[in-house]
Write a protein that holds these residues in place. Structure first.
Motif, PDB file in Angstrom:
ATOM      1  N   PHE A  24      76.264 -38.175  44.358  1.00  0.00           N
ATOM      2  CA  PHE A  24      77.531 -37.558  44.755  1.00  0.00           C
ATOM      3  C   PHE A  24      77.306 -36.114  45.201  1.00  0.00           C
ATOM      4  O   PHE A  24      77.876 -35.651  46.189  1.00  0.00           O
ATOM      5  N   GLU A  25      76.479 -35.406  44.438  1.00  0.00           N
ATOM      6  CA  GLU A  25      76.237 -33.995  44.738  1.00  0.00           C
ATOM      7  C   GLU A  25      75.530 -33.820  46.080  1.00  0.00           C
ATOM      8  O   GLU A  25      75.719 -32.813  46.764  1.00  0.00           O
ATOM      9  N   GLU A  26      74.736 -34.806  46.469  1.00  0.00           N
ATOM     10  CA  GLU A  26      74.032 -34.728  47.755  1.00  0.00           C
ATOM     11  C   GLU A  26      74.997 -34.670  48.931  1.00  0.00           C
ATOM     12  O   GLU A  26      74.674 -34.111  49.985  1.00  0.00           O
ATOM     13  N   VAL A  27      76.183 -35.253  48.773  1.00  0.00           N
ATOM     14  CA  VAL A  27      77.166 -35.248  49.865  1.00  0.00           C
ATOM     15  C   VAL A  27      78.322 -34.291  49.567  1.00  0.00           C
ATOM     16  O   VAL A  27      79.376 -34.347  50.202  1.00  0.00           O
ATOM     17  N   GLY A  28      78.126 -33.423  48.576  1.00  0.00           N
ATOM     18  CA  GLY A  28      79.122 -32.400  48.289  1.00  0.00           C
ATOM     19  C   GLY A  28      80.397 -32.922  47.658  1.00  0.00           C
ATOM     20  O   GLY A  28      81.478 -32.361  47.872  1.00  0.00           O
ATOM     21  N   PHE A  29      80.278 -33.978  46.869  1.00  0.00           N
ATOM     22  CA  PHE A  29      81.466 -34.551  46.214  1.00  0.00           C
ATOM     23  C   PHE A  29      81.421 -34.252  44.720  1.00  0.00           C
ATOM     24  O   PHE A  29      80.452 -34.593  44.035  1.00  0.00           O
ATOM     25  N   ASN A  30      82.477 -33.601  44.210  1.00  0.00           N
ATOM     26  CA  ASN A  30      82.469 -33.241  42.786  1.00  0.00           C
ATOM     27  C   ASN A  30      83.776 -33.558  42.060  1.00  0.00           C
ATOM     28  O   ASN A  30      83.990 -33.094  40.942  1.00  0.00           O
ATOM     29  N   GLN A  31      84.663 -34.325  42.690  1.00  0.00           N
ATOM     30  CA  GLN A  31      85.895 -34.736  42.004  1.00  0.00           C
ATOM     31  C   GLN A  31      85.584 -35.961  41.137  1.00  0.00           C
ATOM     32  O   GLN A  31      85.914 -37.092  41.474  1.00  0.00           O
ATOM     33  N   VAL A  32      84.944 -35.686  40.022  1.00  0.00           N
ATOM     34  CA  VAL A  32      84.347 -36.763  39.235  1.00  0.00           C
ATOM     35  C   VAL A  32      84.738 -36.652  37.761  1.00  0.00           C
ATOM     36  O   VAL A  32      84.825 -35.557  37.205  1.00  0.00           O
ATOM     37  N   LYS A  33      84.977 -37.801  37.145  1.00  0.00           N
ATOM     38  CA  LYS A  33      84.952 -37.902  35.690  1.00  0.00           C
ATOM     39  C   LYS A  33      84.016 -39.051  35.343  1.00  0.00           C
ATOM     40  O   LYS A  33      83.720 -39.903  36.201  1.00  0.00           O
ATOM     41  N   ILE A  34      83.532 -39.071  34.115  1.00  0.00           N
ATOM     42  CA  ILE A  34      82.452 -39.990  33.756  1.00  0.00           C
ATOM     43  C   ILE A  34      82.793 -40.733  32.470  1.00  0.00           C
ATOM     44  O   ILE A  34      83.374 -40.161  31.541  1.00  0.00           O
ATOM     45  N   SER A  35      82.405 -41.999  32.423  1.00  0.00           N
ATOM     46  CA  SER A  35      82.495 -42.766  31.177  1.00  0.00           C
ATOM     47  C   SER A  35      81.177 -43.478  30.934  1.00  0.00           C
ATOM     48  O   SER A  35      80.475 -43.855  31.874  1.00  0.00           O
ATOM     49  N   VAL A  36      80.827 -43.637  29.666  1.00  0.00           N
ATOM     50  CA  VAL A  36      79.622 -44.385  29.268  1.00  0.00           C
ATOM     51  C   VAL A  36      80.052 -45.350  28.161  1.00  0.00           C
ATOM     52  O   VAL A  36      79.770 -45.152  26.988  1.00  0.00           O
ATOM     53  N   LYS A  37      80.729 -46.400  28.551  1.00  0.00           N
ATOM     54  CA  LYS A  37      81.333 -47.312  27.586  1.00  0.00           C
ATOM     55  C   LYS A  37      80.360 -48.397  27.136  1.00  0.00           C
ATOM     56  O   LYS A  37      79.488 -48.830  27.884  1.00  0.00           O
ATOM     57  N   ALA A  38      80.576 -48.829  25.907  1.00  0.00           N
ATOM     58  CA  ALA A  38      79.835 -49.958  25.354  1.00  0.00           C
ATOM     59  C   ALA A  38      80.738 -50.655  24.353  1.00  0.00           C
ATOM     60  O   ALA A  38      81.687 -50.059  23.834  1.00  0.00           O
ATOM     61  N   SER A  39      80.451 -51.913  24.073  1.00  0.00           N
ATOM     62  CA  SER A  39      81.235 -52.629  23.068  1.00  0.00           C
ATOM     63  C   SER A  39      80.720 -52.357  21.660  1.00  0.00           C
ATOM     64  O   SER A  39      81.389 -52.672  20.678  1.00  0.00           O
ATOM     65  N   ASN A  40      79.529 -51.765  21.575  1.00  0.00           N
ATOM     66  CA  ASN A  40      78.959 -51.355  20.293  1.00  0.00           C
ATOM     67  C   ASN A  40      79.425 -49.930  20.001  1.00  0.00           C
ATOM     68  O   ASN A  40      79.101 -48.995  20.737  1.00  0.00           O
ATOM     69  N   VAL A  41      80.186 -49.754  18.937  1.00  0.00           N
ATOM     70  CA  VAL A  41      80.820 -48.456  18.682  1.00  0.00           C
ATOM     71  C   VAL A  41      79.812 -47.335  18.422  1.00  0.00           C
ATOM     72  O   VAL A  41      79.909 -46.262  19.034  1.00  0.00           O
ATOM     73  N   PRO A  42      78.825 -47.495  17.528  1.00  0.00           N
ATOM     74  CA  PRO A  42      77.861 -46.399  17.329  1.00  0.00           C
ATOM     75  C   PRO A  42      77.110 -46.026  18.608  1.00  0.00           C
ATOM     76  O   PRO A  42      76.846 -44.845  18.856  1.00  0.00           O
ATOM     77  N   LEU A  43      76.774 -47.030  19.428  1.00  0.00           N
ATOM     78  CA  LEU A  43      76.095 -46.763  20.699  1.00  0.00           C
ATOM     79  C   LEU A  43      76.988 -45.941  21.616  1.00  0.00           C
ATOM     80  O   LEU A  43      76.549 -44.955  22.225  1.00  0.00           O
ATOM     81  N   MET A  44      78.235 -46.332  21.715  1.00  0.00           N
ATOM     82  CA  MET A  44      79.185 -45.620  22.576  1.00  0.00           C
ATOM     83  C   MET A  44      79.370 -44.177  22.118  1.00  0.00           C
ATOM     84  O   MET A  44      79.359 -43.234  22.921  1.00  0.00           O
ATOM     85  N   ILE A  45      79.513 -43.972  20.816  1.00  0.00           N
ATOM     86  CA  ILE A  45      79.723 -42.620  20.295  1.00  0.00           C
ATOM     87  C   ILE A  45      78.531 -41.720  20.617  1.00  0.00           C
ATOM     88  O   ILE A  45      78.687 -40.594  21.102  1.00  0.00           O
ATOM     89  N   GLU A  46      77.327 -42.213  20.373  1.00  0.00           N
ATOM     90  CA  GLU A  46      76.142 -41.391  20.614  1.00  0.00           C
ATOM     91  C   GLU A  46      75.946 -41.121  22.103  1.00  0.00           C
ATOM     92  O   GLU A  46      75.528 -40.015  22.493  1.00  0.00           O
ATOM     93  N   ALA A  47      76.253 -42.099  22.951  1.00  0.00           N
ATOM     94  CA  ALA A  47      76.118 -41.889  24.395  1.00  0.00           C
ATOM     95  C   ALA A  47      77.047 -40.773  24.867  1.00  0.00           C
ATOM     96  O   ALA A  47      76.650 -39.906  25.654  1.00  0.00           O
TER      97      ALA A  47
END
Length: 315
Positions: free
Chosen positions: A76-99
């Protein structure tokens, strides 16, 4: 994704595990940039890029999920785009929290929280709340989503209730608190609480209401509630901010809660307190004293129960 942009969507989600060719990712980002459409980089533990999966030992790790998000962000940054939000979801709760913890250290972009594929309620509600609430309590997260196998309305309702419970959103509806029942309970707390919730939710008032099973401890334990009822001796002690304002027959308890909820909404706490029945507090004190005489200080017979448990354990 391009068709969605052409159709005029207001926001887009890209899963790095599904669209993998850099030229395709950058093309989408460029189109979104030109149209002013934000994108959520939505990493999902169940669809992690195979190369990252192998790099981290053939398993999904927090590090792999964060790296996936960072790789997408770099395109995204290569094309000058920064209107971004991010998620790192998992169905495993401890994994999701640490990510999410690791991601919050790696970027200043807004983070969208969620436990993916949490499943149907009630188990799905527990899983999603465990993950989302833990992170919000640490100050991590900007938006949330409950991913339940349920009506989307239930997802939105759960999210609103969580934010209200954590003090992150002003309460707009009912907050019902109720005791789990004990040896002092003089009424079917489960039924009364259910009836009260059904009746009060329809009012759509931002009010905290308590349903307590006994008049000995109830008003004191729920003194911070806007309104409450405590049962004892076939009566209901109605209280506002811990002060008894009326004593009603047991069958009228829910109706009394509805009536006084309207009073509080229309006239405020002080206005409601000003309408307290003159003899209510004295009658309530007499009922509490009578129950203490009947039940004693230990209505749950705790000492006898502990002795019985010890005998059973020791054979």
């Amino acid at each position: 994704a391009l068709a969605a942009l052409e159709a005029g969507v207001h926001c887009l989600r890209l899963n790095p595990g599904n669209i993998r060719r850099p030229e395709h990712i950058k093309l989408i980002a460029s189109e979104a940039r030109d149209r002013g459409v934000p994108i959520r980089i939505g990493v999902n533990g169940g669809s992690l890029d195979e190369k990252l999966y192998q790099k981290y030992g053939g398993k999904v790790t927090p590090e792999a999920m964060v790296e996936s998000a960072q790789m997408e962000l770099a395109y995204f940054e290569e094309v000058g785009f920064n209107q971004v939000k991010i998620s790192v979801k998992a169905s495993n709760v401890p994994l999701m929290i640490e990510a999410y913890r690791q991601l919050s250290e790696a970027t200043d972009h807004p983070l969208h929280l969620g436990v993916t594929e949490a499943g149907p309620p009630p188990a799905g509600l527990v899983k999603a709340t465990a993950g989302i609430a833990a992170l919000l309590a640490e100050g991590i997260g900007d938006t949330i989503r409950y991913s339940l196998t349920a009506d989307p309305v239930e997802e939105a309702k759960a999210g609103r209730q969580l934010l209200e419970a954590m003090g992150l959103r002003e309460r707009k509806g009912l907050d019902l608190i109720a005791c789990p029942s004990c040896g002092r309970a003089e009424v079917d707390v489960i039924k009364v609480a259910g009836d009260a919730q059904d009746a009060l939710e329809k009012l759509n008032l931002p009010i905290q209401v308590a349903v307590m099973g006994c008049v000995v401890n109830g008003p004191g334990e729920a003194r911070d509630a806007d309104l409450g009822i405590a049962a004892g001796r076939q009566k209901g002690h109605l209280f506002v901010k811990g002060q008894v304002v009326r004593v009603v027959p047991e069958p009228e308890m829910v109706d009394a809660l509805v009536e006084w909820a309207h009073k509080i909404a229309d006239e405020g706490i002080e206005g409601a307190l000003a309408q307290a029945d003159a003899g209510a507090a004295a009658e309530a004190d007499a009922d509490r004293a009578a129950l203490l005489d009947e039940q004693g200080a230990d209505a749950n017979a705790s000492e006898q129960r502990v002795d019985l448990i010890r005998k059973n354990l020791l054979g």
